[in-house]
Design a protein around this motif. Structure first.
Motif, PDB file in Angstrom:
ATOM      1  N   THR A 155      -3.655  -0.673   8.572  1.00  0.00           N
ATOM      2  CA  THR A 155      -3.933  -0.888   7.149  1.00  0.00           C
ATOM      3  C   THR A 155      -5.035  -1.917   6.933  1.00  0.00           C
ATOM      4  N   GLN A 201       0.031  -4.680  -5.826  1.00  0.00           N
ATOM      5  CA  GLN A 201       0.805  -3.585  -5.256  1.00  0.00           C
ATOM      6  C   GLN A 201       0.136  -2.253  -5.553  1.00  0.00           C
ATOM      7  N   ASN A 202       0.447  -1.282  -4.728  1.00  0.00           N
ATOM      8  CA  ASN A 202      -0.046   0.070  -4.944  1.00  0.00           C
ATOM      9  C   ASN A 202       0.369   0.537  -6.338  1.00  0.00           C
ATOM     10  N   HIS A 258       0.816  -1.218   0.000  1.00  0.00           N
ATOM     11  CA  HIS A 258       0.000   0.000   0.000  1.00  0.00           C
ATOM     12  C   HIS A 258       0.849   1.266   0.000  1.00  0.00           C
ATOM     13  N   GLY A 259       2.164   1.091  -0.199  1.00  0.00           N
ATOM     14  CA  GLY A 259       3.041   2.246  -0.269  1.00  0.00           C
ATOM     15  C   GLY A 259       3.489   2.784   1.076  1.00  0.00           C
ATOM     16  N   LYS A 263       0.793   3.295  -7.585  1.00  0.00           N
ATOM     17  CA  LYS A 263       1.720   4.432  -7.566  1.00  0.00           C
ATOM     18  C   LYS A 263       3.160   3.962  -7.446  1.00  0.00           C
ATOM     19  N   ASN A 294      -6.958  -0.996  -2.059  1.00  0.00           N
ATOM     20  CA  ASN A 294      -6.754  -1.655  -3.338  1.00  0.00           C
ATOM     21  C   ASN A 294      -7.918  -2.626  -3.581  1.00  0.00           C
ATOM     22  N   PHE A 333      -3.350   6.367   2.225  1.00  0.00           N
ATOM     23  CA  PHE A 333      -3.261   5.406   1.130  1.00  0.00           C
ATOM     24  C   PHE A 333      -4.666   5.060   0.673  1.00  0.00           C
ATOM     25  N   ASP A 334      -4.745   4.582  -0.540  1.00  0.00           N
ATOM     26  CA  ASP A 334      -6.022   4.150  -1.097  1.00  0.00           C
ATOM     27  C   ASP A 334      -6.163   2.645  -0.955  1.00  0.00           C
TER      28      ASP A 334
END
Length: 379
Positions: A217, A374-375, A15-16, A377, A170, A167-168
């Motif tokens: 998370t 994976q994120n 999630h970065g 970004k 997923n 974070f967004d």
């Protein structure tokens, strides 16, 4: 079929979030260097830094510890390690770009055990000399544990900062967490594919999420769902006295562990996870989930390294008679490389020699496994 999810740090990284030990070490050294900008000297239990007139800006442009240490040398910053344990951690990360602090700690315990054992076997020494040397080693052990506690405090400080990064969620990960359970049948000594498709319209009997992280998370996915109460922070939570952080080592299967336990020194066992599990009923909740009669379950691994620091718990889960399958959501490093086979090797270490056959039945083959999304970004 029930689902038991093992959620590790790779879940946060997907999630970065910068929550690895590597991120922590870079943050700690950067923070220490920044302290030298207002004065030419910094000192704590881990390091001493001196600078010779240069100002330090930020490590944001440094992608590795090796780069950072090289820049420190160029800017005439000198660093002295106040304990060999932390020095070994930094050097391991510098040379291999990866470190497991908990494993390094256990190796430090083993080293001190060997020193005590060596003293005991010195037949040419009298009892007085042996006693003096033992006292020195035991004092060194206390300093090691004090150093380890300081690292934990700094780690908690860092993770409290790192976990607040936005974070967004997923969508693909959400589907994995709430997916229906696939069916696998055992035939003879081989895992035979019978039905892989999701059983639409028929959900799994129960899901349990065992989170090894100290972040929120996973909680963001489960909040307001029917599984919200099925989340266990097995290693505790930050700033939560009723579920204190557990940080240490948990491999009672290691050949040295029994020898260490037989020393009759509680200082050696201070950071062994199995004793810290007694602070809550989290471990017992996991056991109640897997022990139920006719309660077959599938283990789903999302971002957990399956390293030896969690061996006592993972062995209990993986070798359990009710554990039917172990599905790995592997990390896809690039278009060609992934860590699926590395994960199978790590999982293998949690099975006793007599259970390797069961291991080969339980691990879901690569072609029926999936990568952990994976994120976008970070791709």
């Amino acid at each position: 079929m029930n689902d038991l999810y093992l959620i590790g740090n790779g879940f946060d990284l997907a999630h970065g979030l910068e929550t690895s030990y590597n991120h922590f070490l870079l943050w700690y050294l950067n923070d220490s260097l920044q302290s030298c900008n207002s004065k030419s000297f910094f000192n704590d239990k881990l390091i001493t830094i001196q600078r010779d007139g240069y100002q330090y800006s930020s490590l944001e442009n440094y992608g590795s510890l090796k780069e950072l240490l090289g820049e420190m040398k160029r800017m005439k910053f000198s660093i002295k390690y106040n304990h060999d344990f932390f020095k070994n951690i930094v050097e391991s990360y510098r040379d291999y770009k990866w470190v497991d602090i908990e494993y390094e700690y256990y190796m430090a315990l083993v080293n001190r055990f060997k020193k005590l054992d060596n003293v005991e076997n010195k037949i040419e020494w009298d009892d007085s000399r042996k006693q003096n040397e033992k006292e020195k080693i035991n004092k060194d052990l206390e300093i090691l544990n004090d150093c380890f506690a300081f690292i934990l405090n700094k780690l908690e400080e860092y993770l409290d900062f790192a976990r607040k990064k936005p974070f967004d969620k997923n969508k693909q990960i959400e589907e994995i967490l709430f997916e229906e359970t696939g069916v696998y049948l055992l035939g003879g000594d081989e895992l035979i594919e019978k039905e892989i498709e999701k059983m639409y319209g028929e959900s799994s009997e129960e899901k349990l999420f065992v989170c090894f992280n100290y972040t929120f998370t996973l909680e963001r996915y489960l909040k307001h769902s029917s599984f919200e109460s099925n989340l266990i922070y097995i290693h505790g939570e930050l700033d939560e006295p009723s579920n204190p952080v557990i940080f240490g080592y948990g491999d009672e299967m290691d050949p040295f562990y029994e020898k260490i336990e037989n020393l009759n020194s509680n200082e050696f066992l201070k950071n062994i996870k199995s004793f810290n599990y007694f602070k809550t009923d989290n471990y017992q909740r996991v056991l109640r989930f897997i022990d139920g009669k006719d309660r077959d379950f599938t283990v789903k691994i999302l971002g957990h390294s399956c390293g030896l620091s969690d061996r006592i718990l993972l062995n209990t889960i993986f070798e359990h008679d009710n554990c039917r399958h172990i599905k790995i959501y592997y990390y896809q490093k690039n278009k060609i490389e992934n860590d699926y086979f590395e994960k199978t090797q790590e999982i293998s270490r949690h099975f006793n020699a007599s259970s390797k056959g069961e291991m080969r039945k339980k691990i879901v083959p690569f072609k029926r496994s999936s990568s952990l999304p994976q994120n976008p970004k970070d791709n």
